[in-house]
Enzyme design. Structure first.
Site, short mmCIF file in Angstrom:
data_model
loop_
_atom_site.label_atom_id
_atom_site.label_comp_id
_atom_site.label_asym_id
_atom_site.label_seq_id
_atom_site.Cartn_x
_atom_site.Cartn_y
_atom_site.Cartn_z
CB CYS A 177 17.59 15.19 98.03
SG CYS A 177 16.59 13.63 97.78
CD GLU A 371 14.98 -11.09 87.28
OE1 GLU A 371 14.80 -10.28 86.29
OE2 GLU A 371 14.02 -11.33 88.27
CG ASP A 416 9.83 -9.39 95.14
OD1 ASP A 416 8.99 -8.74 94.71
OD2 ASP A 416 10.91 -9.25 95.62
CB CYS A 443 6.88 -2.63 94.56
SG CYS A 443 6.92 -3.06 92.69
#
Length: 497
Positions: A177, A371, A416, A443
């Site tokens: 990979c 979180e 985020d 993301c």
């Protein structure tokens, strides 16, 4: 080409699942959906490139939208190049190995800009769109890989690697990979060779039987420290009874096998340093890497990584950006967007292991991280102590609920969130603080575009935005956005590419 009518064309019939068509890919939408027009109707086919002529079969039809499955590339795109990785054709780990890195970066840049333009400019607003920043390493950048045990075809020999493209079952042994650190391939190869000789079966997801499940490898790009974790079921006793020496218990046999595997790994010549080898037991029915229990069989159960002058202790299942050098680029850009933080209280929402909070803490009055994953919060607290940061506070819980318990008022908010974006109710609570500035790191630009629409409706403007390519050769990219309260400067106009 099959001239069957597309769904929804009155009096002309309906396209059927399995029908085969040909067409030219006009563009590729995020993350890898190629748009093809057949009889003036759009069909999206994954894993294609702009300019390719392809043959595809109708796969799904839902709410007037049609998705096709790629069968064959009939003509290559002008910008297409031979894949650098020999596994690319079969492996599902990469999307754009057949583009140069520069072309791939520009494609992602264009995809994100189209989404943001629609969300921002489509509502009469303007913003600065900055040039995408590349990953410092295009190859060998991944500091974490989760490999699966299985077979390349039904009842074939043992394989260890990534899932075959489009398959839930078949595994491609990805020893070579190109996106993983070079040490990962060496460890994978030795592990596969060792367990092939043990005659132990892999875990069959449908039968819920077998022993070998996953191999987790993590490495610090800056420190070179490596952590390896073998994930198995607890089914060894019945599966290995035929090869167990008389009088030996199953636990003793497993210990003997794992110790032999450990010694095999310790004999490998690696560029990094093997600092920990672990064995995790997981009897979950879901095909996920998780721990019912984990035992240490060599060294320690964590490794260290460094980002922007800070040191982080990372355990096997801790969240940490998979591209360490790219993370430095991402967080440096976010820090630039944050700007002056002296005497400010900053909320770092969806803070993970507290990386952003700790980067901002040295120049802020206080940073409060929130979180939902308790293990991540514990890691954030430990890392803040490791870095001597006393003005960081980390709270475990859902942002939606924790915000109701906080007495502090933020001067600035950093977001985020996970891939699906921010819960609508949590988004309203965040907006209600009325801070002059927010920085949103995403993301998944489709989720970001949706959330930005709400911010714009509530009086915020997007000052600027830009991408950081944390995931070369895949379809994913990180986007950083700076939002400001009130009017935007008239000089801030869209940047066209």
């Amino acid at each position: 080409m099959n001239k069957a009518a597309m769904p929804g064309r009155k009096g002309e019939g309906y396209m059927k699942k399995g029908q085969v068509f040909e067409g030219i890919v006009e563009k590729v939408d995020f993350p890898n959906k190629g748009l093809i027009q057949v009889e003036d109707r759009p069909i999206w086919v994954k894993n294609t490139l702009p300019g390719q002529r392809v043959r595809f079969a109708v796969q799904k039809m839902r709410k007037g939208k049609c998705q096709g499955r790629l069968l064959e590339v009939l003509e290559h795109a002008k910008q297409e190049v031979p894949a650098a990785c020999g596994h690319f054709v079969d492996c599902g780990g990469c999307t754009y190995q057949n583009l140069s890195y520069g072309d791939q970066l520009r494609l992602k840049e264009k995809q994100v800009k189209e989404l943001l333009d629609q969300a921002i400019c489509g509502k009469g607003h303007s913003y600065v769109y900055e040039e995408a920043l590349p990953s410092p390493r295009a190859y060998g950048y991944r500091n974490k890989m989760e490999y699966s045990f299985g077979d390349a075809c039904k009842d074939g020999p043992l394989a260890l690697g990534l899932h075959k493209r489009g398959s839930f079952y078949d595994i491609v042994t990805t020893e070579d990979c190109r996106i993983a650190d070079g040490d990962f391939g060496r460890i994978l190869g030795e592990t596969l060779d060792f367990f092939e000789k043990q005659n132990l079966p892999f875990y069959h997801k449908m039968r819920h039987q077998g022993y070998l499940r996953h191999l987790l490898i993590r490495k610090g790009a800056k420190t070179g420290e490596i952590l390896v974790d073998l994930v198995t079921t607890t089914q060894l006793e019945g599966l290995a009874a035929g090869i167990r020496p008389e009088g030996m218990k199953a636990e003793e046999q497993e210990c003997q096998i794992l110790n032999a595997w450990r010694d095999r790994l310790l004999g490998i010549s690696l560029e990094g340093t093997l600092t920990g080898i672990l064995h995790t037991k997981n009897d979950s029915l879901a095909d996920v890497v998780q721990s019912d229990s984990t035992e240490l069989i060599y060294g320690r159960d964590y490794f260290y990584e460094e980002l922007l002058g800070l040191r982080f202790r990372i355990s096997p299942f801790s969240f940490f950006q998979t591209n360490s050098l790219g993370a430095e680029v991402l967080y440096d850009k976010a820090r630039t967007y944050v700007g002056e933080t002296k005497d400010k209280v900053i909320f770092d929402l969806y803070s993970g292991t507290g990386t952003i909070a700790q980067i901002l803490a040295p120049v802020a009055r206080e940073v409060i991280g929130v979180e939902i994953v308790e293990e991540a919060v514990e890691a954030a607290r430990a890392n803040a102590a490791l870095n001597g940061l006393s003005n960081c506070r980390f709270l475990a819980g859902d942002v939606l609920k924790v915000l109701d318990t906080l007495e502090e008022r933020p001067d600035l908010i950093v977001l985020d969130p996970p891939r699906d974006g921010i819960h609508p109710k949590a988004l309203e609570k965040i907006i209600a603080y009325g801070v002059e500035q927010l920085v949103y790191i995403s993301c998944k630009p489709t989720s970001l575009a949706r959330d930005l629409g709400v911010f714009l409706e509530r009086g915020y403007e997007v000052a600027k935005a830009g991408c950081v390519d944390m995931f070369p050769w895949s379809g994913n990219v990180e986007t950083v956005v700076m939002l400001s309260k009130g009017e935007i400067d008239s000089k801030k106009v869209r940047v066209e590419f």
